[in-house]
Every structure is written in C-alpha cells, then in structure tokens.
Design an enzyme around this catalytic site. Structure first.
Site, PDB file in Angstrom:
ATOM      1  N   CYS A  46       0.552  -5.697  -6.419  1.00  0.00           N
ATOM      2  CA  CYS A  46       1.111  -6.455  -5.225  1.00  0.00           C
ATOM      3  C   CYS A  46       2.007  -5.490  -4.181  1.00  0.00           C
ATOM      4  O   CYS A  46       2.904  -4.952  -4.839  1.00  0.00           O
ATOM      5  CB  CYS A  46       2.029  -7.328  -5.776  1.00  0.00           C
ATOM      6  SG  CYS A  46       3.260  -8.281  -4.789  1.00  0.00           S
ATOM      7  N   CYS A  80       5.622  -6.582  -3.823  1.00  0.00           N
ATOM      8  CA  CYS A  80       6.264  -5.939  -5.045  1.00  0.00           C
ATOM      9  C   CYS A  80       6.729  -4.690  -5.031  1.00  0.00           C
ATOM     10  O   CYS A  80       7.714  -4.443  -5.424  1.00  0.00           O
ATOM     11  CB  CYS A  80       5.695  -6.478  -6.195  1.00  0.00           C
ATOM     12  SG  CYS A  80       5.020  -8.205  -6.412  1.00  0.00           S
TER      13      CYS A  80
END
Length: 105
Positions: free
Chosen positions: A30, A33
């Site tokens: 991600c 993230c």
C-alpha cells in the site's frame, strides 16, 4: 515507537489493555501506508507515555482486520481500555492523529 504485532499480541496489547492504544492497519503493498508510516512513528514519539502505538499487517492478521471491518488501508483505530473509540481512514497529518488521541485521554 510503533511495532508490528501479530493476532495474539493484538489481544494481549490492545484488547486486554488499559489506556489508549493506536493501531495502524496497513499492507506492505500500500503506497499511502508507506507515506503514513513515518508520520505514525513521529506521533508515537510525541505521545510516548500517553498512548501505545502498534501496527497490524492486514495480510498477516486477516482475522483481526476482518473483526474491525478494515476494508481500506491505511486505517488507524484508537482504542481506549480495549474498545475502539475512533476510526481514522487514510493518510492524515501527525497533528490530526495527536488531536484524536488527546480527545480520548
């Protein structure tokens, strides 16, 4: 400093814990993230003594992610005395994270 915890550690350190715990649900693939990671670390340093900070890899701890309805990452959940009290979805600045924690102290 935030550390990555497993499902068993989650139960011990978050669900069965007193006080404030902030959990960053993330995935290694991600992009947002990865952007949040250093901000989350900075917040953990500034809130040391007020809250505990943990990270949960949703791919390695699918049951925990499912239990708390994590369908998009990054998602942070603020827990107070083992119960979720605030969901924070997506990237956010450090001060916003700290403000959410302080609201539950």
């Amino acid at each position: 400093m935030a550390r990555i915890i497993s499902s068993n550690e989650f139960i011990e350190n978050v669900e069965n814990s007193k006080g404030i715990a902030v959990v960053d649900f993330f995935a290694t693939w991600c992009g947002p993230c990865k952007m949040l990671a250093p901000v989350f670390e900075e917040a953990s340093m500034e809130a040391r003594g007020k809250a505990k900070f943990f990270k949960v890899d949703i791919d390695a701890s699918e049951r925990i992610a499912e239990k708390y309805g994590i369908y998009a990452v990054p998602t942070m959940i603020v827990f107070k005395d083992g119960k979720p009290v605030e969901n924070l979805a997506g990237f956010m600045p450090k001060q916003n994270i700290l403000n959410k924690i302080n609201a539950h102290l």
